[in-house]
Design a protein around this motif. Structure first.
Motif, PDB file in Angstrom:
ATOM      1  N   PRO A  91      16.071  84.808  70.091  1.00 20.18           N
ATOM      2  CA  PRO A  91      15.579  83.457  70.384  1.00 20.18           C
ATOM      3  C   PRO A  91      14.522  83.053  69.360  1.00 20.18           C
ATOM      4  CG  PRO A  91      14.625  85.041  71.919  1.00 20.18           C
ATOM      5  CD  PRO A  91      15.614  85.800  71.067  1.00 20.18           C
ATOM      6  N   ARG A  92      14.249  81.741  69.253  1.00 24.42           N
ATOM      7  CA  ARG A  92      13.266  81.263  68.253  1.00 24.42           C
ATOM      8  C   ARG A  92      12.009  80.792  68.965  1.00 24.42           C
ATOM      9  NH1 ARG A  92      16.597  77.177  65.033  1.00 24.42           N
ATOM     10  NH2 ARG A  92      18.362  78.430  64.437  1.00 24.42           N
ATOM     11  N   LEU A  93      11.220  81.788  69.349  1.00 33.04           N
ATOM     12  CA  LEU A  93      10.073  81.480  70.203  1.00 33.04           C
ATOM     13  C   LEU A  93       8.912  80.866  69.426  1.00 33.04           C
ATOM     14  CD1 LEU A  93      10.358  84.705  72.378  1.00 33.04           C
ATOM     15  CD2 LEU A  93      11.309  82.431  72.810  1.00 33.04           C
ATOM     16  N   VAL A  94       8.807  81.224  68.135  1.00 30.44           N
ATOM     17  CA  VAL A  94       7.730  80.627  67.330  1.00 30.44           C
ATOM     18  C   VAL A  94       7.992  79.135  67.151  1.00 30.44           C
ATOM     19  CG1 VAL A  94       6.613  80.633  65.064  1.00 30.44           C
ATOM     20  CG2 VAL A  94       7.189  82.806  66.182  1.00 30.44           C
ATOM     21  N   ASP A  95       9.241  78.792  66.853  1.00 30.43           N
ATOM     22  CA  ASP A  95       9.606  77.367  66.728  1.00 30.43           C
ATOM     23  C   ASP A  95       9.294  76.620  68.028  1.00 30.43           C
ATOM     24  OD1 ASP A  95      10.817  78.560  64.566  1.00 30.43           O
ATOM     25  OD2 ASP A  95      12.718  77.511  64.772  1.00 30.43           O
ATOM     26  N   PHE A  96       9.621  77.281  69.134  1.00 32.44           N
ATOM     27  CA  PHE A  96       9.433  76.677  70.461  1.00 32.44           C
ATOM     28  C   PHE A  96       7.960  76.296  70.653  1.00 32.44           C
ATOM     29  CE2 PHE A  96       9.348  77.664  75.255  1.00 32.44           C
ATOM     30  CZ  PHE A  96       9.851  76.421  75.608  1.00 32.44           C
ATOM     31  N   GLU A  97       7.082  77.255  70.352  1.00 30.51           N
ATOM     32  CA  GLU A  97       5.646  76.995  70.510  1.00 30.51           C
ATOM     33  C   GLU A  97       5.148  75.952  69.512  1.00 30.51           C
ATOM     34  OE1 GLU A  97       3.112  80.475  72.591  1.00 30.51           O
ATOM     35  OE2 GLU A  97       3.446  80.693  70.444  1.00 30.51           O
ATOM     36  N   LYS A  98       5.645  76.052  68.273  1.00 28.42           N
ATOM     37  CA  LYS A  98       5.217  75.089  67.247  1.00 28.42           C
ATOM     38  C   LYS A  98       5.588  73.666  67.655  1.00 28.42           C
ATOM     39  CE  LYS A  98       4.938  77.193  62.712  1.00 28.42           C
ATOM     40  NZ  LYS A  98       5.720  77.699  61.615  1.00 28.42           N
ATOM     41  N   ARG A  99       6.781  73.526  68.199  1.00 30.93           N
ATOM     42  CA  ARG A  99       7.245  72.201  68.584  1.00 30.93           C
ATOM     43  C   ARG A  99       6.390  71.658  69.731  1.00 30.93           C
ATOM     44  NH1 ARG A  99      12.058  73.460  69.714  1.00 30.93           N
ATOM     45  NH2 ARG A  99      12.799  73.429  67.589  1.00 30.93           N
ATOM     46  N   ILE A 100       6.063  72.539  70.654  1.00 35.39           N
ATOM     47  CA  ILE A 100       5.216  72.112  71.778  1.00 35.39           C
ATOM     48  C   ILE A 100       3.870  71.616  71.241  1.00 35.39           C
ATOM     49  CG2 ILE A 100       3.936  72.958  73.798  1.00 35.39           C
ATOM     50  CD1 ILE A 100       6.372  74.941  74.177  1.00 35.39           C
ATOM     51  N   ALA A 101       3.408  72.278  70.165  1.00 34.99           N
ATOM     52  CA  ALA A 101       2.119  71.885  69.573  1.00 34.99           C
ATOM     53  C   ALA A 101       2.234  70.657  68.677  1.00 34.99           C
ATOM     54  CB  ALA A 101       1.544  73.064  68.787  1.00 34.99           C
ATOM     55  N   GLY A 102       3.459  70.120  68.537  1.00 37.11           N
ATOM     56  CA  GLY A 102       3.601  68.834  67.852  1.00 37.11           C
ATOM     57  C   GLY A 102       4.393  68.827  66.563  1.00 37.11           C
ATOM     58  N   ALA A 103       4.882  69.986  66.094  1.00 36.08           N
ATOM     59  CA  ALA A 103       5.650  70.005  64.842  1.00 36.08           C
ATOM     60  C   ALA A 103       7.037  69.401  65.063  1.00 36.08           C
ATOM     61  CB  ALA A 103       5.783  71.439  64.340  1.00 36.08           C
ATOM     62  N   GLY A 104       7.562  68.716  64.042  1.00 36.56           N
ATOM     63  CA  GLY A 104       8.893  68.104  64.121  1.00 36.56           C
ATOM     64  C   GLY A 104       9.972  69.045  63.599  1.00 36.56           C
ATOM     65  N   TYR A 105      11.235  68.657  63.817  1.00 39.73           N
ATOM     66  CA  TYR A 105      12.408  69.456  63.402  1.00 39.73           C
ATOM     67  C   TYR A 105      12.326  69.817  61.923  1.00 39.73           C
ATOM     68  CZ  TYR A 105      17.471  70.466  62.961  1.00 39.73           C
ATOM     69  OH  TYR A 105      18.685  71.054  62.736  1.00 39.73           O
ATOM     70  N   GLU A 106      12.090  68.806  61.093  1.00 37.65           N
ATOM     71  CA  GLU A 106      12.095  69.046  59.649  1.00 37.65           C
ATOM     72  C   GLU A 106      10.845  69.812  59.205  1.00 37.65           C
ATOM     73  OE1 GLU A 106      13.009  64.933  59.206  1.00 37.65           O
ATOM     74  OE2 GLU A 106      14.810  65.362  58.039  1.00 37.65           O
ATOM     75  N   GLU A 107       9.743  69.590  59.883  1.00 34.81           N
ATOM     76  CA  GLU A 107       8.498  70.310  59.590  1.00 34.81           C
ATOM     77  C   GLU A 107       8.669  71.808  59.877  1.00 34.81           C
ATOM     78  OE1 GLU A 107       3.945  69.914  61.184  1.00 34.81           O
ATOM     79  OE2 GLU A 107       5.311  68.255  61.565  1.00 34.81           O
ATOM     80  N   ILE A 108       9.329  72.112  60.979  1.00 39.81           N
ATOM     81  CA  ILE A 108       9.587  73.517  61.336  1.00 39.81           C
ATOM     82  C   ILE A 108      10.495  74.151  60.284  1.00 39.81           C
ATOM     83  CG2 ILE A 108      10.812  74.980  63.014  1.00 39.81           C
ATOM     84  CD1 ILE A 108       9.659  73.082  65.200  1.00 39.81           C
ATOM     85  N   ALA A 109      11.513  73.402  59.854  1.00 36.01           N
ATOM     86  CA  ALA A 109      12.423  73.910  58.817  1.00 36.01           C
ATOM     87  C   ALA A 109      11.670  74.165  57.508  1.00 36.01           C
ATOM     88  CB  ALA A 109      13.559  72.918  58.595  1.00 36.01           C
ATOM     89  N   GLU A 110      10.789  73.223  57.150  1.00 38.77           N
ATOM     90  CA  GLU A 110       9.994  73.373  55.924  1.00 38.77           C
ATOM     91  C   GLU A 110       9.132  74.634  55.974  1.00 38.77           C
ATOM     92  OE1 GLU A 110       9.806  71.534  53.030  1.00 38.77           O
ATOM     93  OE2 GLU A 110      11.654  70.662  53.824  1.00 38.77           O
ATOM     94  N   ALA A 111       8.654  74.977  57.170  1.00 37.64           N
ATOM     95  CA  ALA A 111       7.771  76.140  57.328  1.00 37.64           C
ATOM     96  C   ALA A 111       8.565  77.449  57.411  1.00 37.64           C
ATOM     97  CB  ALA A 111       6.915  75.958  58.575  1.00 37.64           C
ATOM     98  N   GLY A 112       9.869  77.369  57.165  1.00 35.44           N
ATOM     99  CA  GLY A 112      10.688  78.587  57.174  1.00 35.44           C
ATOM    100  C   GLY A 112      11.258  78.907  58.545  1.00 35.44           C
ATOM    101  N   GLY A 113      11.054  78.030  59.505  1.00 34.76           N
ATOM    102  CA  GLY A 113      11.643  78.218  60.842  1.00 34.76           C
ATOM    103  C   GLY A 113      13.010  77.564  60.868  1.00 34.76           C
TER     104      GLY A 113
END
Ligand SMILES: [Zn+2]
Length: 415
Positions: A91-113
């Motif tokens: 599962p992608r739990l780091v992405d999950f938390e990042k998104r909850i904290a406000g990161a967007g789909y493309e922002e998560i992708a940019e960060a290597g998620g």
């Protein structure tokens, strides 16, 4: 396996979805072909007879059958989940938390998620490990009433790992009595090692992945993610054209994040265009006049916490054939539950419960080219049946976050 025929009787409602035409469009989506006090007789994996309990009990085979009383149950065709990504490890739990904290789909992708973070797990796994993960998801899906699913590769993104992913799907399919349709999604995103040279990656997809998939008959479909940050319309057209040249059928992820012109994609007669959140009004008549299904994936919108959902009403009311699927994947839709998708379709896209069931059964079957054997309960079709604890079909979309699926039959075998 029971060699005896099986007779299901006294269902509160049996939903046959028997009426033509296929796929259903517009008001046709409301007719579920409901039989009260319904019964169904199956033998050797096929449906032998469907009707009221009185009618079906008169069949000669009924006397020899093992009988199940289905009072207080709704019987319907097993769900056809026509869009899933089950070949992943973690599962992608780091992405999950990042998104909850406000990161967007493309922002998560940019960060290597995002999709890229699932690549390593797939590349390092053995085919058996991957197959075990796929099989686990198949068992979960069956527990929620799904008897047929489409399964995409798309987290390997190298020749070896995409072929390995398709082999894992095939290995899992051999161990599951339900039905799996495999799709090559080598063109999911450009993997990091080709980031500066995406055209060379498209070369790899077209010159190696697609030919190898076709040669070894590892998939029925080729899919491409036509989107900003994934593949351009021109690159997507090249992937689809190559698929057609190799005798494979096509389907496309499109209009998830941004609008795209559909005309150039429809030239390849894709079985489905999936997501469609940003479909342009100008493209709807062309879609309505085509054989291409719009497959809507609202569980992804739910999981991403979006306000916007796919425009089901606009599509259905203008005659587009609509299907619903889970989009099961570790980044944006970690659910195997079609009943949950029905619920979100009703509450957030304003589909009626009957439209949602039609979209999740016969129209899903059509989106996979399986309308001849799946998606409705009629004589001669595969005995793929879901049994829900409910008096009324509307309860399937009404109760959410709980599982009311009591039992499935997958080609006549008890799940
Ligand atoms: Zn998808």
């Amino acid at each position: 396996m029971s060699d005896r025929p099986i007779l299901l009787i006294h269902a509160s409602q049996l939903l046959t979805l028997r009426e033509e035409p296929v796929p259903r469009r517009g008001s046709e989506m409301h007719d579920l072909g409901v039989i009260n006090d319904g019964a169904l007789l199956m033998s050797d994996g096929k449906i032998v007879s469907v009707g009221t309990t009185d009618e079906v009990s008169r069949n000669d085979l009924a006397a020899k059958a093992e009988e199940f009383d289905c009072r207080g149950k709704v019987l319907l065709p097993g769900f056809v989940d026509s869009h899933t990504h089950p070949v992943f490890i973690a599962p992608r739990l780091v992405d999950f938390e990042k998104r909850i904290a406000g990161a967007g789909y493309e922002e998560i992708a940019e960060a290597g998620g995002g999709i890229r973070s699932s690549i390593r797990g797939v590349r390092e796994a053995s085919v058996e490990e991957l197959a075990e993960h796929v099989l686990q998801s198949l068992r979960e899906m069956a527990a929620y009433g799904t008897t047929t699913m489409e399964a995409k590769s798309g987290y390997g993104l190298s020749l070896e790992s995409e072929i390995k992913s398709l082999k894992a799907i095939s290995l899992a399919a051999q161990q599951w009595p339900g039905t799996i349709v495999a799709t090559l999604l080598g063109a999911h995103v450009v993997p990091p090692e080709y980031r500066e040279d995406p055209e060379t990656y498209v070369d790899l997809v077209c010159e190696q992945m697609i030919p190898s998939t076709a040669e070894h008959r590892l998939a029925t479909y080729v899919d491409v993610f036509c989107e900003r940050g994934a593949f351009t319309p021109a690159q997507s057209a090249r992937v689809l054209s190559t698929a057609v040249d190799h005798g494979l059928k096509t389907r496309v992820h499109v209009c998830q994040l941004t609008a795209a012109e559909l005309g150039p994609l429809l030239r390849f007669h894709p079985a489905s265009l999936d997501h469609m959140d940003f479909v342009d009004d100008a493209d709807i008549p062309g879609l309505a006049n085509s054989d291409t299904v719009a497959t809507l994936l609202p569980a992804a919108n739910y999981f991403l916490g979006l306000d916007k959902f796919p425009p089901a009403r606009r599509l259905i009311d203008n005659g587009v054939a609509v299907a619903l699927a889970t989009d099961y994947n570790p980044g944006t839709s970690p659910t195997t539950s079609m009943p949950f998708v029905l619920s979100v379709a009703c509450t957030h896209m304003k589909m009626s419960p009957a439209e949602a069931i039609t979209a999740a059964t016969i129209n899903g079957a059509y989106a996979l080219g399986l309308q001849g054997s799946k998606g409705s309960l009629v004589h001669g079709k595969d005995a793929d049946i879901a049994i829900f604890t409910a008096e009324d079909y509307r309860e399937l979309a009404y109760w959410f976050g709980v599982n009311r699926c009591e039992r499935v039959f997958l080609r006549g075998l008890r799940g």
